[in-house]
Design an enzyme around this catalytic site. Structure first.
Site, short mmCIF file in Angstrom:
data_model
loop_
_atom_site.label_atom_id
_atom_site.label_comp_id
_atom_site.label_asym_id
_atom_site.label_seq_id
_atom_site.Cartn_x
_atom_site.Cartn_y
_atom_site.Cartn_z
N GLY A 1 1.02 11.65 -5.57
CA GLY A 1 1.66 10.35 -5.43
C GLY A 1 1.97 10.02 -3.98
CG ASN B 1 4.54 13.05 -5.15
OD1 ASN B 1 3.86 12.31 -4.46
ND2 ASN B 1 4.92 14.25 -4.75
NE ARG C 1 8.48 15.07 -0.17
CZ ARG C 1 8.10 16.25 0.32
NH1 ARG C 1 7.01 16.85 -0.13
NH2 ARG C 1 8.80 16.84 1.28
CB CYS C 2 0.96 14.00 -2.74
SG CYS C 2 1.74 15.06 -3.97
CG MET C 3 -1.46 10.07 -1.45
SD MET C 3 -2.22 8.55 -2.06
CE MET C 3 -0.76 7.54 -2.39
#
Length: 409
Positions: A396, A353, A398-400
């Site tokens: 990770g 991620n 990208r998720c955040m």
């Protein structure tokens, strides 16, 4: 540069503007007995999670990226007393409040908060029953009398620091999502107010999906590979019906994309979104979790004669990506360098991620040492951040993050 407030036509174009959410008191309202209900496996230590998140934000600023915050954008969207009251009422209606008098007490609590950002942050944190005045016996309804020992009048929203999921930026448009779980679907209310009322973003952005839909889709399953090609994941959190609705809207509204690659893969928590197993890191390079490759199905979707045309692709994934991206060859870099134990461990800790902030420049968690070494061997520049507490939420870099503006490639 585009005059549109949203401009995202790739996963790798130089990132100019990004939205984050700094973890707040919602994390302190996590309890061991109710983790599964709130889609968590563990309880992050808020103080350290905030330090890690601040370091993440600063690492982005050090690269010349403007950092926006969800909580501030939402607060700036409450531009009049009427809109503020409307926000409170809509929040209360969606909060699954049990007990007539409880709802009255929470309304008074929220209306008593004068600062808009403090109000927004309180709605994110949730409301403990202990914060509310005792209801007189004569005023209690049946629900109040038989209510359980559950400690919250309104659940917290601890997943909010994963800003990738409630809405997704696609070209100059936004997919305002209907999410998999009730506990996360409430998060999309902030996006609704930002894109309806914010001084910059309100009323100026086309919606290609709406939170009122009854089928589920999340931003971790929406990847912008190029100005012509999108990738979407059919996953635990996103169903095929939602993807069809999204794609019809994208094609009909001429958002600018010509083809979509739909990836169907394992339906479970450890592979909850496409971006937990597959991300683009350069013009011709992707990270991938090797465990998904054996059972992966890919469908090409185009729009012809007012209907979707769907073809299942049977060839090699790298060749398919190269053909659609117009490059000679695509390299798939395996999470954990292909070692089964390292791959499983580092994928669980979001080794796949990654957030690409320019071609070949990638933000990663420092803990995924095997995957990171492999990425560096392929010539990528890594910006490593600590995430011992942040990763407990299973997301990770990208998720955040939610890009608002990227340069075109």
């Amino acid at each position: 540069m585009s005059t549109h407030p949203i401009h995202v036509f790739s996963e790798i174009g130089k990132l100019k503007k990004v939205m984050l959410h700094r973890p707040g008191k919602e994390l302190e309202n996590l309890m061991p007995d109710y983790l599964e209900r709130l889609l968590f496996d563990d309880i992050p230590f808020l103080e350290d999670a905030q330090k890690e998140h601040d370091n993440f934000a600063q690492a982005l600023r050090n690269e010349g990226i403007e950092v926006l915050y969800l909580e501030k954008l939402a607060a700036e969207s409450l531009t009049s007393p009427e809109i503020r009251d409307q926000f409170i009422e809509e929040y209360l209606d969606e909060a699954n409040i049990r007990g007539r008098q409880t709802k009255v007490a929470i309304r008074e609590l929220l209306q008593g908060i004068k600062d808009n950002q403090e109000l927004v942050e309180k709605t994110m944190a949730g409301v403990q029953k202990a914060e509310l005045p005792e209801i007189p016996e004569a005023a209690k309804g049946l629900t109040d009398l038989v209510e359980s020992d559950y400690p919250f009048a309104i659940d917290p929203m601890p997943n909010l620091y994963f800003t990738r999921d409630p809405f997704a930026t696609i070209g100059n448009a936004v997919s305002l999502n209907h999410m998999y779980a009730d506990t996360r679907n409430r998060e999309t209310l902030y996006g609704k107010y930002i894109f309806k009322y914010h001084p910059v973003y309100g009323g100026n952005v086309e919606l290609v999906y709406n939170r009122e839909e009854d089928t589920r889709i999340e931003g971790g399953d929406e990847l912008v590979l190029s100005k012509d090609v999108l990738a979407v994941g059919i996953s635990q959190r996103t169903d095929a019906a939602s993807i069809e609705k999204l794609l019809v809207n994208i094609f009909k509204k001429n958002v600018g994309f010509k083809k979509v690659l739909a990836f169907e893969f394992a339906n479970n928590r450890k592979f909850m979104h496409l971006d937990t197993v597959f991300t683009m890191v350069d013009y011709d390079k992707f990270t991938i979790h090797p465990e998904i490759q054996g059972n992966l199905r890919v469908f090409s979707v185009t729009y012809e004669n007012e209907q979707l045309k769907i073809v299942e692709e049977k060839g090699d994934l790298a060749e398919l990506l190269a053909e659609n991206l117009g490059v000679e060859k695509v390299t798939l870099i395996p999470c954990g360098d292909g070692n089964a134990v390292a791959a499983a461990r580092e994928q669980w800790n979001d080794g796949s991620n990654t957030l690409t902030i320019a071609p070949g420049v990638v933000v990663v968690y420092d803990r995924n040492t095997v995957t990171n070494k492999k990425l560096e061997e392929y010539g990528l520049r890594l910006i490593k951040i600590r995430g011992s507490e942040l990763v407990r939420g299973r997301g990770g870099p990208r998720c955040m993050s939610m890009p608002f503006e990227r340069e075109e490639i």
